[in-house]
Write an enzyme that holds these catalytic residues in place. Structure first.
Site, PDB file in Angstrom:
ATOM      1  N   ASN A 100      -4.704   0.072   3.442  1.00  0.00           N
ATOM      2  CA  ASN A 100      -3.840   1.089   2.837  1.00  0.00           C
ATOM      3  C   ASN A 100      -2.868   1.725   3.822  1.00  0.00           C
ATOM      4  O   ASN A 100      -1.879   2.319   3.426  1.00  0.00           O
ATOM      5  CB  ASN A 100      -4.676   2.180   2.165  1.00  0.00           C
ATOM      6  CG  ASN A 100      -5.661   2.813   3.113  1.00  0.00           C
ATOM      7  OD1 ASN A 100      -6.486   2.128   3.721  1.00  0.00           O
ATOM      8  ND2 ASN A 100      -5.588   4.110   3.272  1.00  0.00           N
TER       9      ASN A 100
ATOM     10  N   ALA B  84      -7.179   2.841 -10.788  1.00  0.00           N
ATOM     11  CA  ALA B  84      -5.994   2.720 -11.646  1.00  0.00           C
ATOM     12  C   ALA B  84      -4.755   3.414 -11.097  1.00  0.00           C
ATOM     13  O   ALA B  84      -3.634   2.981 -11.347  1.00  0.00           O
ATOM     14  CB  ALA B  84      -6.313   3.287 -13.032  1.00  0.00           C
ATOM     15  N   HIS B  85      -4.948   4.510 -10.359  1.00  0.00           N
ATOM     16  CA  HIS B  85      -3.758   5.283  -9.969  1.00  0.00           C
ATOM     17  C   HIS B  85      -2.915   4.586  -8.902  1.00  0.00           C
ATOM     18  O   HIS B  85      -1.827   5.043  -8.572  1.00  0.00           O
ATOM     19  CB  HIS B  85      -4.126   6.712  -9.562  1.00  0.00           C
ATOM     20  CG  HIS B  85      -4.846   6.868  -8.257  1.00  0.00           C
ATOM     21  ND1 HIS B  85      -4.239   7.407  -7.148  1.00  0.00           N
ATOM     22  CD2 HIS B  85      -6.108   6.561  -7.876  1.00  0.00           C
ATOM     23  CE1 HIS B  85      -5.119   7.455  -6.159  1.00  0.00           C
ATOM     24  NE2 HIS B  85      -6.256   6.939  -6.568  1.00  0.00           N
TER      25      HIS B  85
ATOM     26  N   CYS C  98      -1.870  10.483  16.608  1.00  0.00           N
ATOM     27  CA  CYS C  98      -2.354  11.827  16.879  1.00  0.00           C
ATOM     28  C   CYS C  98      -1.163  12.741  17.057  1.00  0.00           C
ATOM     29  O   CYS C  98      -0.484  12.695  18.073  1.00  0.00           O
ATOM     30  CB  CYS C  98      -3.227  11.837  18.119  1.00  0.00           C
ATOM     31  SG  CYS C  98      -4.229  13.296  18.165  1.00  0.00           S
TER      32      CYS C  98
ATOM     33  N   GLY D 164     -11.603   4.588  -6.775  1.00  0.00           N
ATOM     34  CA  GLY D 164     -11.926   3.757  -5.617  1.00  0.00           C
ATOM     35  C   GLY D 164     -13.080   4.308  -4.800  1.00  0.00           C
ATOM     36  O   GLY D 164     -13.986   3.562  -4.389  1.00  0.00           O
TER      37      GLY D 164
ATOM     38  N   THR E 132     -20.657   9.996 -20.288  1.00  0.00           N
ATOM     39  CA  THR E 132     -19.742   9.611 -21.368  1.00  0.00           C
ATOM     40  C   THR E 132     -18.451   9.050 -20.771  1.00  0.00           C
ATOM     41  O   THR E 132     -17.846   9.665 -19.894  1.00  0.00           O
ATOM     42  CB  THR E 132     -19.445  10.834 -22.264  1.00  0.00           C
ATOM     43  OG1 THR E 132     -20.700  11.310 -22.748  1.00  0.00           O
ATOM     44  CG2 THR E 132     -18.536  10.483 -23.416  1.00  0.00           C
TER      45      THR E 132
ATOM     46  N   GLN F 260      -5.959  -1.356  -3.011  1.00  0.00           N
ATOM     47  CA  GLN F 260      -4.514  -1.563  -2.810  1.00  0.00           C
ATOM     48  C   GLN F 260      -4.085  -2.975  -3.228  1.00  0.00           C
ATOM     49  O   GLN F 260      -2.926  -3.337  -3.049  1.00  0.00           O
ATOM     50  CB  GLN F 260      -4.134  -1.342  -1.334  1.00  0.00           C
ATOM     51  CG  GLN F 260      -4.419   0.063  -0.826  1.00  0.00           C
ATOM     52  CD  GLN F 260      -3.421   1.119  -1.326  1.00  0.00           C
ATOM     53  OE1 GLN F 260      -2.358   0.791  -1.853  1.00  0.00           O
ATOM     54  NE2 GLN F 260      -3.766   2.376  -1.155  1.00  0.00           N
TER      55      GLN F 260
HETATM   56  C1  LIG Z   1      -8.073   1.201   0.276  1.00  0.00           C
HETATM   57  C2  LIG Z   1      -8.517   2.407  -0.469  1.00  0.00           C
HETATM   58  N1  LIG Z   1      -9.800   2.547  -0.796  1.00  0.00           N
HETATM   59  C3  LIG Z   1     -10.249   3.601  -1.494  1.00  0.00           C
HETATM   60  C4  LIG Z   1      -9.390   4.601  -1.882  1.00  0.00           C
HETATM   61  C5  LIG Z   1      -9.895   5.756  -2.664  1.00  0.00           C
HETATM   62  O1  LIG Z   1      -9.551   5.622  -4.023  1.00  0.00           O
HETATM   63  P1  LIG Z   1      -9.555   6.886  -5.024  1.00  0.00           P
HETATM   64  O2  LIG Z   1      -8.451   7.767  -4.597  1.00  0.00           O
HETATM   65  O3  LIG Z   1      -9.331   6.285  -6.369  1.00  0.00           O
HETATM   66  O4  LIG Z   1     -10.891   7.518  -4.922  1.00  0.00           O
HETATM   67  C6  LIG Z   1      -8.030   4.508  -1.549  1.00  0.00           C
HETATM   68  C7  LIG Z   1      -7.086   5.587  -1.907  1.00  0.00           C
HETATM   69  O5  LIG Z   1      -6.251   5.973  -1.113  1.00  0.00           O
HETATM   70  C8  LIG Z   1      -7.593   3.384  -0.825  1.00  0.00           C
HETATM   71  O6  LIG Z   1      -6.302   3.235  -0.481  1.00  0.00           O
END
Ligand SMILES: Cc1ncc(COP(=O)(O)O)c(C=O)c1O
Length: 380
Positions: free
Chosen positions: A151, A200-201, A330, A70, A237, A179
């Site tokens: 997220n 993917a994760h 905070c 991401g 690659t 997400q």
């Molecule tokens: C909305 C959002 N964007 C970007 C990312 C970043 O993705 P990555 O961990 O695959 O770099 C995340 C990961 O928490 C995310 O939730």
């Protein structure tokens, strides 16, 4: 008991994904750019995955650019839009992921682009008339970047409506759908957006792999220089086992989407009922208690707990084997807190501890019962 309620951070791999990846790692080590049979086998895995992924989201194979995830996808789109497409103004919201916010800060600093933030209300909902006025503001080339699913608080946006607004105003539209992909369906052939990021994760695939959707004839030029992989945009690659793992996860996720969506939604409803019984004054951050304006996969709560007790809450949950995410505005241990909650929380609630619980098909009601019993013990 070990309970994992942090699926917005990352998800466990499906066993089918591990099998598919293991098979590729043991039987297909060739470089897809090589001209011999080993290379051709690797290339065929690569292009089958590209075609399959494209089909699942209504895109064309050439519009899928594999990346490391991401963060890279977001960086790529934003940097290239400025570098190659003459974008001078980026419009966004203050509650985007840092992959977006820190990228555009760098662009502001290094390329002197103009950044405009859309106003959001205390629920984290963007002000559409403000967005319209920003889109119409001047004649500079603009790009809007807004995440599909937040997220931290789960808020969703209507991609069709927002994309339409962009295109009516001749602005480019990128969505960080990290997400959203594999949690919602996309038909990119008809959605009015130019770019999308995925990882993917977040959908039971491996880490370190994702993709950018780049609408064909976009005009983007190389982001990473080197060989001619990924149509020259992103040299290097390709990680075939990761790409196959991502494709497998996406395929299974979309095949079972409705059933799994209903199951996870059921967990969220149950969680909300139980947490309300335990804390009648619980505050739901953003729209996270909604099924229509937020994702079905997460809930972000602020709990009415004294400051002294709150300091021990994370430790207590961790001790009891419960993994969730601290999302407080905070709190001690964090110097700045969550930029999302800082932006939307007001008054007393910003003093309360905030936690994000995010669910997947591997969670159960029993685990929610366990969480509730652990919280009950903690209060006593
Ligand atoms: C909305 C959002 N964007 C970007 C990312 C970043 O993705 P990555 O961990 O695959 O770099 C995340 C990961 O928490 C995310 O939730």
């Amino acid at each position: 008991m070990k309970v994992y309620f942090d699926n917005a951070a990352t998800t466990p791999l499906r066993k089918e994904v591990i099998s598919a990846m293991t098979e590729v790692m043991s039987s297909c080590f060739g470089n897809p750019s090589s001209n011999h049979s080993f290379g051709r086998t690797a290339k065929s895995y690569l292009e089958t995955a590209r075609k399959g992924i494209a089909k699942l989201i209504g895109a064309e194979p050439q519009e899928i650019i594999f990346t490391s995830g991401g963060t890279e996808s977001d960086n790529m789109i934003l940097h290239c839009a400025v570098k190659d497409l003459g974008v001078k103004t980026i419009i966004t919201s203050p509650i985007e992921h840092h992959a977006i916010l820190h990228s555009i800060e760098a662009l502001q600093h290094n390329k002197k682009i103009n950044i405009q933030f859309i106003k959001v209300n205390e629920k984290g909902v963007i002000n559409k008339s403000h967005l319209a006025s920003l889109l119409q503001a001047d004649n500079s080339k603009k790009l809007l970047t807004l995440m599909h699913v937040n997220n931290e608080i789960g808020n969703t946006i209507d991609l069709q409506e927002i994309g339409q607004m962009c295109h009516e105003n001749n602005a480019l539209f990128h969505t960080d759908a990290v997400q959203g992909v594999c949690h919602y369906t996309y038909n990119l052939a008809s959605l009015p957006l130019d770019f999308l990021s995925a990882a993917a994760h977040k959908f039971h695939g491996p880490k370190g792999i994702g993709f950018s959707f780049v609408r064909k004839n976009s005009g983007l030029q190389p982001f990473i220089y080197g060989g001619s992989q990924e149509r020259g945009l992103r040299a290097g690659t390709e990680s075939i086992h990761n790409i196959v793992g991502m494709y497998t996860a996406l395929q299974i996720g979309y095949q079972n989407l409705v059933v799994e969506q209903n199951y996870i939604e059921g967990l969220k409803v149950y969680f909300i009922e139980q947490i309300k019984l335990l804390f009648p004054k619980v505050h739901f951050n953003g729209n996270s208690d909604s099924m229509h304006h937020a994702t079905y996969t997460l809930v972000n709560v602020s709990l009415p707990i004294s400051k002294e007790k709150a300091q021990l809450l994370d430790f207590h949950l961790d001790l009891k084997g419960i993994a969730c995410s601290k999302g407080s505005a905070c709190q001690s241990g964090s110097t700045s807190g969550s930029h999302v909650l800082n932006c939307i929380q007001k008054g007393e609630i910003s003093e309360w501890p905030s936690l994000r619980f995010s669910f997947s098909i591997f969670n159960t009601r029993k685990e929610i019962d366990y969480l509730v019993s652990v919280l009950k013990d903690f209060l006593d």
